[in-house]
Design a protein around this motif. Structure first.
Motif, PDB file in Angstrom:
ATOM      1  N   PHE A   4       0.899  -1.165   0.000  1.00 17.80           N
ATOM      2  CA  PHE A   4       0.000   0.000   0.000  1.00 17.80           C
ATOM      3  C   PHE A   4       0.931   1.207   0.000  1.00 17.80           C
ATOM      4  CE2 PHE A   4      -2.361  -2.906   3.068  1.00 17.80           C
ATOM      5  CZ  PHE A   4      -3.270  -3.370   2.133  1.00 17.80           C
ATOM      6  N   PHE A   5       0.935   1.969  -1.093  1.00 15.67           N
ATOM      7  CA  PHE A   5       1.865   3.099  -1.203  1.00 15.67           C
ATOM      8  C   PHE A   5       1.081   4.391  -1.013  1.00 15.67           C
ATOM      9  CE2 PHE A   5       4.599   6.235  -2.978  1.00 15.67           C
ATOM     10  CZ  PHE A   5       5.890   5.727  -2.942  1.00 15.67           C
ATOM     11  N   ARG A   6       1.375   5.106   0.066  1.00 14.49           N
ATOM     12  CA  ARG A   6       0.659   6.351   0.349  1.00 14.49           C
ATOM     13  C   ARG A   6       1.607   7.537   0.272  1.00 14.49           C
ATOM     14  NH1 ARG A   6      -3.943   5.793  -0.975  1.00 14.49           N
ATOM     15  NH2 ARG A   6      -4.995   3.953  -0.234  1.00 14.49           N
ATOM     16  N   ASP A   7       1.490   8.295  -0.826  1.00 12.16           N
ATOM     17  CA  ASP A   7       2.253   9.530  -0.996  1.00 12.16           C
ATOM     18  C   ASP A   7       1.332  10.649  -0.487  1.00 12.16           C
ATOM     19  OD1 ASP A   7       3.298  11.900  -1.952  1.00 12.16           O
ATOM     20  OD2 ASP A   7       3.892  11.076  -3.890  1.00 12.16           O
ATOM     21  N   LEU A   8       1.512  11.010   0.781  1.00  7.33           N
ATOM     22  CA  LEU A   8       0.511  11.850   1.460  1.00  7.33           C
ATOM     23  C   LEU A   8       0.324  13.220   0.818  1.00  7.33           C
ATOM     24  CD1 LEU A   8       1.326  10.896   5.167  1.00  7.33           C
ATOM     25  CD2 LEU A   8      -0.571  10.058   3.775  1.00  7.33           C
ATOM     26  N   TYR A   9       1.417  13.811   0.287  1.00  6.39           N
ATOM     27  CA  TYR A   9       1.258  15.111  -0.382  1.00  6.39           C
ATOM     28  C   TYR A   9       0.480  14.961  -1.681  1.00  6.39           C
ATOM     29  CZ  TYR A   9       4.135  18.159   2.510  1.00  6.39           C
ATOM     30  OH  TYR A   9       4.617  18.929   3.534  1.00  6.39           O
ATOM     31  N   SER A  10       0.835  13.968  -2.499  1.00  3.21           N
ATOM     32  CA  SER A  10       0.138  13.890  -3.792  1.00  3.21           C
ATOM     33  C   SER A  10      -1.312  13.473  -3.587  1.00  3.21           C
ATOM     34  CB  SER A  10       0.876  12.985  -4.775  1.00  3.21           C
ATOM     35  OG  SER A  10       0.650  11.665  -4.451  1.00  3.21           O
ATOM     36  N   GLU A  11      -1.617  12.787  -2.477  1.00  2.27           N
ATOM     37  CA  GLU A  11      -3.013  12.435  -2.191  1.00  2.27           C
ATOM     38  C   GLU A  11      -3.768  13.574  -1.508  1.00  2.27           C
ATOM     39  OE1 GLU A  11      -3.198   8.736  -0.033  1.00  2.27           O
ATOM     40  OE2 GLU A  11      -1.816   7.804  -1.427  1.00  2.27           O
ATOM     41  N   LYS A  12      -3.020  14.668  -1.226  1.00  2.00           N
ATOM     42  CA  LYS A  12      -3.619  15.831  -0.536  1.00  2.00           C
ATOM     43  C   LYS A  12      -4.294  15.402   0.770  1.00  2.00           C
ATOM     44  CE  LYS A  12      -4.280  18.914  -4.470  1.00  2.00           C
ATOM     45  NZ  LYS A  12      -3.358  18.251  -5.379  1.00  2.00           N
ATOM     46  N   PHE A  13      -3.565  14.594   1.542  1.00  4.08           N
ATOM     47  CA  PHE A  13      -4.095  14.135   2.833  1.00  4.08           C
ATOM     48  C   PHE A  13      -4.350  15.339   3.739  1.00  4.08           C
ATOM     49  CE2 PHE A  13      -3.728  12.681   7.195  1.00  4.08           C
ATOM     50  CZ  PHE A  13      -4.548  11.560   7.187  1.00  4.08           C
ATOM     51  N   ASN A  14      -5.532  15.430   4.289  1.00  2.00           N
ATOM     52  CA  ASN A  14      -5.854  16.528   5.207  1.00  2.00           C
ATOM     53  C   ASN A  14      -5.382  16.130   6.608  1.00  2.00           C
ATOM     54  OD1 ASN A  14      -6.940  18.361   6.951  1.00  2.00           O
ATOM     55  ND2 ASN A  14      -9.078  17.961   6.418  1.00  2.00           N
ATOM     56  N   PRO A  15      -4.389  16.847   7.155  1.00  2.00           N
ATOM     57  CA  PRO A  15      -3.804  16.409   8.430  1.00  2.00           C
ATOM     58  C   PRO A  15      -4.553  16.877   9.674  1.00  2.00           C
ATOM     59  CG  PRO A  15      -2.569  18.270   7.567  1.00  2.00           C
ATOM     60  CD  PRO A  15      -3.671  18.003   6.575  1.00  2.00           C
ATOM     61  N   VAL A  16      -5.651  17.612   9.500  1.00  2.00           N
ATOM     62  CA  VAL A  16      -6.284  18.229  10.675  1.00  2.00           C
ATOM     63  C   VAL A  16      -7.300  17.290  11.330  1.00  2.00           C
ATOM     64  CG1 VAL A  16      -7.629  20.199  11.502  1.00  2.00           C
ATOM     65  CG2 VAL A  16      -5.931  20.520   9.695  1.00  2.00           C
ATOM     66  N   LEU A  17      -7.020  16.931  12.561  1.00  2.00           N
ATOM     67  CA  LEU A  17      -7.943  16.110  13.353  1.00  2.00           C
ATOM     68  C   LEU A  17      -9.071  17.016  13.854  1.00  2.00           C
ATOM     69  CD1 LEU A  17      -8.538  13.425  14.960  1.00  2.00           C
ATOM     70  CD2 LEU A  17      -7.191  14.398  16.799  1.00  2.00           C
ATOM     71  N   SER A  18     -10.307  16.679  13.514  1.00  2.00           N
ATOM     72  CA  SER A  18     -11.442  17.537  13.889  1.00  2.00           C
ATOM     73  C   SER A  18     -11.984  17.136  15.253  1.00  2.00           C
ATOM     74  CB  SER A  18     -12.552  17.400  12.845  1.00  2.00           C
ATOM     75  OG  SER A  18     -13.054  16.083  12.892  1.00  2.00           O
ATOM     76  N   ALA A  19     -12.809  18.023  15.828  1.00  2.00           N
ATOM     77  CA  ALA A  19     -13.416  17.717  17.140  1.00  2.00           C
ATOM     78  C   ALA A  19     -14.230  16.418  17.092  1.00  2.00           C
ATOM     79  CB  ALA A  19     -14.258  18.898  17.610  1.00  2.00           C
ATOM     80  N   PRO A  20     -15.119  16.230  16.096  1.00  2.00           N
ATOM     81  CA  PRO A  20     -15.888  14.973  16.097  1.00  2.00           C
ATOM     82  C   PRO A  20     -14.999  13.735  16.018  1.00  2.00           C
ATOM     83  CG  PRO A  20     -16.762  16.522  14.457  1.00  2.00           C
ATOM     84  CD  PRO A  20     -15.549  17.154  15.043  1.00  2.00           C
ATOM     85  N   GLU A  21     -13.915  13.834  15.254  1.00  2.00           N
ATOM     86  CA  GLU A  21     -13.024  12.665  15.111  1.00  2.00           C
ATOM     87  C   GLU A  21     -12.291  12.311  16.392  1.00  2.00           C
ATOM     88  OE1 GLU A  21     -10.032  12.392  11.955  1.00  2.00           O
ATOM     89  OE2 GLU A  21     -11.640  12.770  10.539  1.00  2.00           O
ATOM     90  N   MET A  22     -12.283  13.227  17.348  1.00  2.00           N
ATOM     91  CA  MET A  22     -11.614  12.911  18.620  1.00  2.00           C
ATOM     92  C   MET A  22     -12.396  11.881  19.416  1.00  2.00           C
ATOM     93  SD  MET A  22     -10.134  16.550  19.856  1.00  2.00           S
ATOM     94  CE  MET A  22      -9.238  15.872  21.234  1.00  2.00           C
ATOM     95  N   ASP A  23     -13.671  11.726  19.076  1.00  2.00           N
ATOM     96  CA  ASP A  23     -14.497  10.731  19.748  1.00  2.00           C
ATOM     97  C   ASP A  23     -14.231   9.365  19.120  1.00  2.00           C
ATOM     98  OD1 ASP A  23     -16.465   9.083  20.679  1.00  2.00           O
ATOM     99  OD2 ASP A  23     -18.076  10.573  20.496  1.00  2.00           O
ATOM    100  N   GLU A  24     -13.857   8.413  19.962  1.00  2.00           N
ATOM    101  CA  GLU A  24     -13.493   7.083  19.457  1.00  2.00           C
ATOM    102  C   GLU A  24     -14.619   6.446  18.642  1.00  2.00           C
ATOM    103  OE1 GLU A  24     -11.771   4.548  22.437  1.00  2.00           O
ATOM    104  OE2 GLU A  24     -11.851   2.797  21.118  1.00  2.00           O
ATOM    105  N   ARG A  25     -15.878   6.735  19.033  1.00  2.00           N
ATOM    106  CA  ARG A  25     -17.004   6.058  18.367  1.00  2.00           C
ATOM    107  C   ARG A  25     -17.590   6.870  17.220  1.00  2.00           C
ATOM    108  NH1 ARG A  25     -19.436   6.402  23.837  1.00  2.00           N
ATOM    109  NH2 ARG A  25     -18.087   8.152  23.492  1.00  2.00           N
ATOM    110  N   CYS A  26     -16.881   7.897  16.773  1.00  2.00           N
ATOM    111  CA  CYS A  26     -17.460   8.752  15.721  1.00  2.00           C
ATOM    112  C   CYS A  26     -17.546   7.999  14.398  1.00  2.00           C
ATOM    113  CB  CYS A  26     -16.624  10.019  15.537  1.00  2.00           C
ATOM    114  SG  CYS A  26     -15.158   9.730  14.575  1.00  2.00           S
ATOM    115  N   ARG A  27     -18.319   8.545  13.484  1.00  2.00           N
ATOM    116  CA  ARG A  27     -18.437   7.959  12.161  1.00  2.00           C
ATOM    117  C   ARG A  27     -17.327   8.546  11.294  1.00  2.00           C
ATOM    118  NH1 ARG A  27     -22.544   5.229   9.560  1.00  2.00           N
ATOM    119  NH2 ARG A  27     -22.328   5.581   7.331  1.00  2.00           N
ATOM    120  N   LEU A  28     -16.394   7.705  10.890  1.00  2.00           N
ATOM    121  CA  LEU A  28     -15.245   8.196  10.109  1.00  2.00           C
ATOM    122  C   LEU A  28     -15.614   8.260   8.629  1.00  2.00           C
ATOM    123  CD1 LEU A  28     -12.436   5.994  11.706  1.00  2.00           C
ATOM    124  CD2 LEU A  28     -12.787   8.437  12.073  1.00  2.00           C
TER     125      LEU A  28
END
Ligand SMILES: Cc1cc2nc3c(=O)[nH]c(=O)nc-3n(C[C@H](O)[C@H](O)[C@H](O)COP(=O)(O)O)c2cc1C
Length: 200
Positions: A35-59
């Motif tokens: 699995f090759f992940r080139d994070l810049y070319s995939e434009k990975f969004n690095p910002v963890l949001s408030a909802p995502e901080m909840d373990e049971r959130c819908r990803l």
């Protein structure tokens, strides 16, 4: 085996790209699934949001895919430059968003988060390749080599990985083509050593 490669460098022609490509070639030659992940070319969004901080959130489907890859990987290879003694922000964000509780670690019942977690990652080995413009002695003595502590102790031991190897290439800025070719040979050797030909 399934091996996840994470690359974090914005320039396509960088030595980091050459390292990641070389690692992928060796892995495929050894019959591993990459699995090759080139994070810049995939434009990975690095910002963890408030909802995502909840373990049971819908990803999002995308983050679920990244999490699945991290959880299923038998090995992980990380390639990035040393930026202020840290990984580029895009990779820091992958750590924040993907190495989540329930995916990479969990605390035992009754532990509010202050204890020692149980690592959940299946990966038997993590290889980290860094590039740097600081001579190794100065990196250790003046800066304390923060990347070594970060990847080994703060992140991958915490997530249950036993074998963590890190190799730093540098000084990049003054290196010759011959030197860089020799470094890529070291990448080939390291990847072959830790992820040898897969016997089905
Ligand atoms: C934002 C930024 C911060 C950097 N900080 C450091 C540093 O703290 N230590 C260091 O040795 N090099 C530092 N560098 C230099 C990079 O590590 C170097 O350019 C990179 O390893 C070279 O790899 P490349 O040829 O693949 O680009 C920094 C570069 C940038 C752009």
């Amino acid at each position: 085996m399934k091996i996840l490669i994470l690359l974090a460098h914005p320039r396509k022609g960088s030595f980091n790209h050459a390292i990641a490509r070389t690692a992928a070639q060796v892995l495929r030659g050894n019959s591993h699934r990459v699995f090759f992940r080139d994070l810049y070319s995939e434009k990975f969004n690095p910002v963890l949001s408030a909802p995502e901080m909840d373990e049971r959130c819908r990803l999002s489907a995308r983050i679920q895919r990244y999490c699945r890859e991290a959880a299923e990987a038998d090995g992980i290879i990380i390639v990035h430059p040393n930026w202020w003694g840290q990984p580029p922000g895009v990779l820091k964000g992958w750590v924040d968003r993907v190495l989540r509780p329930g995916v990479a670690y969990r605390f035992e019942e009754g532990d509010g988060g202050e204890g020692v977690p149980k690592g959940l990652l299946k990966a038997g080995c993590v290889l980290i390749f860094n590039t740097s413009n600081t001579p190794p002695g100065r990196e250790r003595e003046v800066f304390g080599d923060p990347l070594d502590n970060l990847w080994k102790n703060c992140i991958f031991r915490f997530c249950g990985v036993k074998r963590i190897r890190r190799k730093v290439f540098g000084v990049i800025v003054t290196s010759s083509l011959r030197q860089r070719k020799a470094w890529l040979e070291q990448v080939r050797r390291e990847v072959n050593r830790h992820f040898p030909a897969f016997k089905k």
